[in-house]
Scaffold this motif. Structure first.
Motif, mmCIF file in Angstrom:
data_model
loop_
_atom_site.group_PDB
_atom_site.id
_atom_site.type_symbol
_atom_site.label_atom_id
_atom_site.label_comp_id
_atom_site.label_asym_id
_atom_site.label_seq_id
_atom_site.Cartn_x
_atom_site.Cartn_y
_atom_site.Cartn_z
ATOM 1 N N SER A 127 42.359 32.978 40.333
ATOM 2 C CA SER A 127 42.993 34.120 40.505
ATOM 3 C C SER A 127 44.008 34.245 41.354
ATOM 4 O O SER A 127 44.507 33.357 42.046
ATOM 5 C CB SER A 127 41.501 35.153 40.871
ATOM 6 O OG SER A 127 41.441 34.841 42.075
ATOM 7 N N ASN A 128 44.636 35.708 41.577
ATOM 8 C CA ASN A 128 45.765 35.811 42.319
ATOM 9 C C ASN A 128 45.135 36.829 43.543
ATOM 10 O O ASN A 128 44.816 37.889 43.333
ATOM 11 C CB ASN A 128 46.865 36.253 41.561
ATOM 12 C CG ASN A 128 47.628 35.316 40.999
ATOM 13 O OD1 ASN A 128 47.673 34.068 41.295
ATOM 14 N ND2 ASN A 128 48.259 35.394 39.822
ATOM 15 N N GLY A 157 51.636 32.677 43.255
ATOM 16 C CA GLY A 157 50.439 32.825 42.244
ATOM 17 C C GLY A 157 50.624 32.245 41.170
ATOM 18 O O GLY A 157 51.441 31.528 40.801
ATOM 19 N N ALA A 194 47.960 32.071 45.291
ATOM 20 C CA ALA A 194 47.044 31.757 44.205
ATOM 21 C C ALA A 194 45.693 31.373 44.974
ATOM 22 O O ALA A 194 45.606 30.772 46.072
ATOM 23 C CB ALA A 194 47.484 30.570 43.427
ATOM 24 N N ARG A 211 43.206 28.583 48.757
ATOM 25 C CA ARG A 211 44.427 29.396 48.529
ATOM 26 C C ARG A 211 45.617 29.183 49.458
ATOM 27 O O ARG A 211 45.493 28.362 50.404
ATOM 28 C CB ARG A 211 43.642 30.988 49.262
ATOM 29 C CG ARG A 211 44.728 31.779 49.190
ATOM 30 C CD ARG A 211 44.546 33.068 50.124
ATOM 31 N NE ARG A 211 45.480 34.029 50.042
ATOM 32 C CZ ARG A 211 45.583 35.201 50.737
ATOM 33 N NH1 ARG A 211 44.553 35.617 51.315
ATOM 34 N NH2 ARG A 211 46.843 36.023 50.440
#
Length: 432
Positions: free
Chosen positions: A416-417, A371, A423, A366
């Motif tokens: 996904s965000n 994102g 991100a 992450r």
């Protein structure tokens, strides 16, 4: 907002499969036909009973009138005959006093009957009438209507069952075609419907067969085009390798200077792109074979994260509790390739800090940048999307290779965000 009955009915209808829609359509059609025929038969039978009752009542009235004119009185044996009967319907009395010989039929009351009346005497102020009960005919008519309802229900039920049986094959063939189309959309270009045609028949009016043929033709054409593109990509990458090797050697011989550094940097970028193209070509050709071994996931990911992140500011490796007790069966070299690409993409296009977290058999990478873009979340990473200002448009081949290598080792990558920004890429590995 509350939905009306029509909206709820359409929603319920849309939730049904094609098989049940066809069965319901046939049942409704047969029900309409059965009701129409039943009404016609009912009225025809009712007209037949009414006509017979009226004719019988008039014949009885003629016999009673003849006897009355001869004797001046009504035969007492005819208990339903009389002069100026108080129960005589008013409409029939008025018609008789007007000089008409007419009848009155009542099939709806509790005591169905038929009346016949006519004026009598020199001064037609009296009405001779007879009354005949139609209880037996009414019972017969009720039983006849019950038979119509029963047989109509049987016909509708048989029509529904027949429609379900006939549409079952159609529905099954369409579901098969849909499943094959989904497999093709997921990359299985060898999938075919292969709908069977009757022997000796090449063209017919079977719409499902035509659909299957069209889907198979489309898949074959798409497969040929993709294979041609993959061969072209592999050929170009192979052809570029030799001149790039020579160019790299020549660049190393240049005297140290700022232009030399720029040339070497661009040559290195070209070599990296060429190697990535060759790797994508091998992944597309599905010739990659993993070297699977059992590894402790925590230490493996930690060492990969250190090599991928180095001493970059804001990079941290976070191991969840119990991560060092989890073992996975994977290819360490390919797994390192996956996380190197994910971390590199996060550092290049995201925001610090970049976190790598191990939780069970899931590893999460992450960042805290803008994102992933919507198109990447919807369609997955697309190769050669570069040069734009927004996050994710510069992914190039890195995320594509990461997803391809994950498929080789039996893992999956989900993008996904995070709710608070950034991100998130989750790699889920098979447990040993």
């Amino acid at each position: 907002m509350a939905r009306g009955p029509g909206t709820r009915f359409r929603a319920a209808l849309n939730s049904l499969g094609l098989r049940w829609k066809i069965a319901a359509l046939l049942a409704v059609g047969c029900a309409v036909v059965a009701v129409a025929i039943g009404l016609l038969v009912h009225h025809a039978r009712l007209d037949q009973i009414s006509s017979g009752a009226r004719s019988g009542a008039i014949a009885q009235l003629v016999r009673v009138r003849q006897l009355y004119e001869l004797t001046g009185q009504v035969d007492q044996a005819d208990t339903d005959a009389g002069v100026d009967d108080p129960q005589l319907p008013a409409a029939l009395r008025r018609a008789a006093l007007a000089g008409q010989r007419t009848t009155y039929l009542d099939m709806t009351s509790d005591d169905p009957c038929v009346w016949a009346a006519r004026p009598v005497g020199d001064n037609p102020r009296h009405v001779l009438s007879i009354r005949e009960s139609l209880r037996e005919q009414a019972d017969d008519m009720a039983e006849f209507d019950r038979q119509l309802l029963v047989w109509g229900a049987v016909v509708v039920g048989l029509a529904a069952l027949g429609g379900a049986g006939l549409s079952s094959r159609l529905s099954r063939e369409l579901r098969t075609a849909a499943a094959i189309a989904r497999r093709i959309s997921q990359g299985d270009l060898d999938a075919r419907i292969d709908h069977p045609r009757p022997p000796g028949v090449r063209h017919g009016k079977d719409e499902v067969a035509e659909l299957a043929t069209a889907v198979d033709t489309m898949a074959a054409s798409l497969q040929q085009r993709l294979e041609a593109e993959q061969r072209f990509t592999a050929d170009v990458a192979h052809e570029l390798r030799t001149p790039l090797t020579g160019l790299h050697t020549a660049a190393e011989l240049l005297p140290p200077s700022r232009p030399t550094e720029l040339v070497r940097d661009r040559v290195c970028a070209l070599r990296t792109l060429t190697e990535d193209l060759l790797e994508v070509a091998r992944l597309d050709a599905e010739v990659e074979k993993p070297d699977l071994e059992v590894h402790p996931l925590g230490p493996l990911v930690e060492s990969i994260a250190e090599r991928a992140g180095g001493s970059a500011a804001g990079f941290t490796a976070v191991g969840a509790e119990g991560a060092y007790d989890t073992f996975v069966r994977t290819d360490a070299r390919r797994l390192e390739r996956i996380f190197t690409n994910l971390v590199s993409n996060a550092r290049k296009h995201g925001g610090d800090p970049v976190e790598v977290r191990v939780d069970g058999v899931e590893v999460t990478v992450r960042d805290h940048g803008p994102g992933f873009p919507d198109h990447l979340l919807d369609d997955g990473p697309q190769r050669f999307q570069t040069g734009a200002r927004e996050r994710g448009q510069g992914t190039g081949l890195g995320l594509t290779i990461a997803c391809g290598q994950a498929q080789v080792i039996g893992a999956c990558v989900e993008f996904s965000n995070a709710a608070d920004g950034g991100a998130v890429a989750v790699v889920r590995l098979p447990r040993a």
